[in-house]
Design a protein around this motif. Structure first.
Motif, short mmCIF file in Angstrom:
data_model
loop_
_atom_site.label_atom_id
_atom_site.label_comp_id
_atom_site.label_asym_id
_atom_site.label_seq_id
_atom_site.Cartn_x
_atom_site.Cartn_y
_atom_site.Cartn_z
N GLN A 51 12.74 -0.79 8.71
CA GLN A 51 11.95 -0.46 7.52
C GLN A 51 10.68 -1.32 7.45
N LYS A 52 10.83 -2.59 7.77
CA LYS A 52 9.71 -3.52 7.66
C LYS A 52 8.61 -3.22 8.68
N GLY A 55 8.28 1.24 8.77
CA GLY A 55 8.19 1.99 7.51
C GLY A 55 9.20 3.12 7.42
N GLU A 57 13.14 4.31 6.67
CA GLU A 57 14.38 3.87 6.02
C GLU A 57 15.58 4.59 6.63
N LYS A 59 18.94 5.64 5.68
CA LYS A 59 19.53 5.71 4.35
C LYS A 59 21.04 5.60 4.33
N LYS B 198 21.96 1.61 -1.58
CA LYS B 198 20.61 2.20 -1.67
C LYS B 198 20.58 3.35 -2.67
#
Lengths: 101, 316
Positions: A51-52, A55, A57, A59, B198
């Motif tokens: 993610q960092k 970008g 995710e 989930k 999440k």
């Protein structure tokens, strides 16, 4: 730098694999268990790192399990997600909706 | 430095299992007693059964001793036996209460919840919530009292093949009020936990024992010695921003339980996975648990030797 190479570089830096070089990591090596030898705690870090740096995710388990098999599968997942984000920008429907407003 | 008894225990590490000490017919016997004479009859029988176990079961005494020798370091001879009796008696009562809730309905017990408003506030932060319990009191009571949060609850737990004591919902024949994440599953269930958090859901873990393939422990002071606690939950909290909500239950009356929010641990975004990074958070948990043990010395039911550095492999 392509996604696979960038991914390898990030893994070495962020997951403390300093004793390895990018060349030593095979694209199809298993990330967990045998192969790179990562464990469940690394999986958490990996989700954060993806993610960092990309970008993207991850989930849930449905997405994560197939993606986190190898460098190749993870790179493909990242690229697909990144393309998906680009594709999302204004669809004909949303443009029409905006025009109506 | 280890004592000779600890060395001996270390040799037995791989043999450790959380399976029930009692046999199936003994459990069925108590269920029948509950149906015929309610909780009181079952308690009455329990006094004798526990007496038998304390006197004649070395395994039961040995499992209880890990905790008792640290909680009551000055106890000698008969005092040790008495502490062991009281601890196992309390544990037996909790098992009976669990069955009573299932057989006779949740109205058989009063549950008092301290910290309801704070829990609602934490829920509304929408970062999910890690409910961190321990093997104290009756955590199932807590799970049955969390409906008001109106969020799916996921419990990291493993029901061993040899476990014959049933959960209250199994007695009642109702749907399990929480979803189970198997710690022996893919990557120890970490992806499922991340996914749930999440989505703003609740994940419940035990802060005082390793599960599944997780071998990430950190040494913290607990009852005067270094105990080894898992720290993966703090890493997950760091990755998701979820607060770690430490809660304990205690039996505070013959037919009542108290569920108490003991502490909220906030873990900032931290990189890396070294145990040093997460030691302060495990120490916060340990301090809260020690406070509980001081207040409720006979309601600590973790019969696992958490002071052992080489963590046992739980039998498959």
């Amino acid at each position: 730098m392509d996604t696979k190479e960038k991914l390898k570089q990030v893994l070495i830096e962020e997951l403390n694999l300093e004793d390895m070089t990018q060349d030593e990591i095979d694209n199809d090596d298993a990330l967990f268990g045998e192969g790179l030898g990562l464990d469940s705690l690394d999986a958490v870090e990996l989700v954060v790192v993806v993610q960092k740096h990309f970008g993207v995710e991850i989930k849930d388990m449905e997405e994560g399990r197939p993606a986190l098999q190898s460098i190749s599968s993870l790179a493909a997942f990242i690229e697909e997600k990144q393309k998906g984000c680009t594709r999302k920008s204004p669809s004909p429907f949303s443009v029409a909706s905006l025009e109506r407003e | 430095m280890q004592t000779p008894s600890e060395d001996k225990q270390q040799g037995k590490a791989a043999e450790w299992s959380s399976r029930s000490v009692g046999s199936n017919w003994q459990h069925q016997f108590f269920y029948l007693a509950i149906k015929m004479g309610g909780r009181r009859l079952a308690y009455l029988l329990l006094y004798f059964v526990v007496g038998y176990y304390v006197l004649f079961s070395r395994l039961a005494r040995e499992r209880a001793s890990h905790y008792l020798q640290r909680r009551f370091p000055l106890a000698t001879g008969m005092q040790k036996l008495w502490h062991c009796y009281r601890l196992i008696l309390s544990f037996g009562k909790v098992l009976i209460d669990r069955a009573v809730v299932g057989i006779m309905g949740p109205e058989s017990f009063a549950v008092c919840l301290d910290g309801r408003e704070e829990l609602l506030k934490l829920r509304d932060e929408n970062n999910g919530m890690i409910l961190m319990a321990a093997h104290v009191g009756c955590w199932q009571v807590a799970m049955s009292a969390l409906d008001f949060l109106q969020r799916p609850v996921h419990m990291l737990m493993r029901h061993e093949d040899g476990d014959i004591d049933r959960h209250y919902y199994e007695h009642a024949g109702i749907e399990r009020p929480y979803q189970v994440i198997d710690p022996t599953g893919y990557l120890g269930g970490t992806l499922e936990m991340l996914g749930a958090l999440k989505q703003g859901q609740i994940v419940s873990v035990m802060g005082d024992r390793l599960l599944g393939s997780d071998r990430s422990t950190v040494a913290v002071d607990f009852l005067g010695e270094q105990a080894y606690l898992p720290f993966s939950a703090y890493k997950i909290a760091s990755a998701t921003g979820a607060p770690v909500v430490v809660f304990f239950t205690d039996k505070d009356g013959p037919a009542s339980y108290r569920l108490q929010l003991a502490k909220v641990i906030r873990v900032p975004e931290l990189s890396g996975r070294s145990e040093e990074t997460f030691r302060p958070f495990a120490a916060e948990f340990s301090a809260a648990l020690e406070g509980y043990c001081q207040e409720h010395p006979y309601q600590f039911f973790n019969f696992f030797n958490m002071w052992l550095k080489q963590q046992p492999i739980i039998e498959e």
